[in-house]
Enzyme design. Structure first.
Site, PDB file in Angstrom:
ATOM      1  N   CYS A 200       0.728  -1.150   0.062  1.00 34.71           N
ATOM      2  CA  CYS A 200      -0.038   0.031  -0.091  1.00 34.71           C
ATOM      3  C   CYS A 200       1.105   1.374   0.103  1.00 34.71           C
ATOM      4  O   CYS A 200       2.004   1.118   0.576  1.00 34.71           O
ATOM      5  CB  CYS A 200      -0.906   0.153   1.392  1.00 34.71           C
ATOM      6  SG  CYS A 200      -1.906   1.444   1.520  1.00 34.71           S
ATOM      7  N   GLY A 201       0.395   2.280  -0.359  1.00 28.63           N
ATOM      8  CA  GLY A 201       1.108   3.614  -0.420  1.00 28.63           C
ATOM      9  C   GLY A 201       1.226   4.048   0.969  1.00 28.63           C
ATOM     10  O   GLY A 201       2.429   4.821   1.058  1.00 28.63           O
TER      11      GLY A 201
END
Length: 166
Positions: free
Chosen positions: A40-41
């Protein structure tokens, strides 16, 4: 509500190694409970979560990570993959639990409790994305819900305040 009576402490969750752990194990400690993902970012927040854990754990604080694959297939790996990733990339030493659902009919009881106790933006219970954070006081009360974009370091003052309360 006392720690012994909080519904949170009646819930059992499996750790990454498959061993069940009743959350009453953490009664009397302040908690930051986070739904996580390895791809995930927001994944770099693991480093800041680990720093909070190291700084505040001796005073009665725990970070509890609950990986979820419900958002963009960002946690596709096995329990062993998750454990290796967290340790190798971020030196995670706080408890990481088995992969769960945080929304829907199969939402884990931990997240049903958290979202029922503290709603999100516009009053929604639904978790919007990975790295949503819930701050829980020593008695098992949910005292804060924070968006994925909230940097863990921004919670330092609130955690310090909770740890000063008995």
């Amino acid at each position: 509500m006392t720690a012994e009576k909080s519904p949170l402490y009646e819930i059992t969750a499996d750790l990454l190694d498959g061993h069940p752990l009743k959350l009453s194990y953490f009664a009397g400690r302040a908690l930051l409970i986070v739904n996580t993902a390895s791809q995930c970012g927001f994944t770099p927040q693991y480093a800041a979560l680990e720093q909070l854990y190291r700084d505040f754990n001796p005073r009665g604080f725990e970070v509890l990570a609950f990986p979820s694959n419900q958002f963009g297939n960002q946690e596709p790996g096995t329990a062993a993959d998750i454990a290796t990733f967290c340790e190798r990339n971020y030196g995670v030493s706080f408890p990481v639990f088995a992969k769960i659902d945080v929304n829907g009919a199969n939402a884990h009881p931990v997240f049903r409790f958290l979202t029922g106790a503290r709603r999100g933006f516009f009053g929604t219970k639904r978790i919007k994305w990975n790295f949503t954070k819930f701050l829980v006081d020593r008695s098992g009360n949910v005292v804060g819900r924070y968006a994925p974009s909230t940097e863990p370091a921004k919670l330092r003052d609130m955690i310090d305040l909770l740890l000063k309360q008995q």
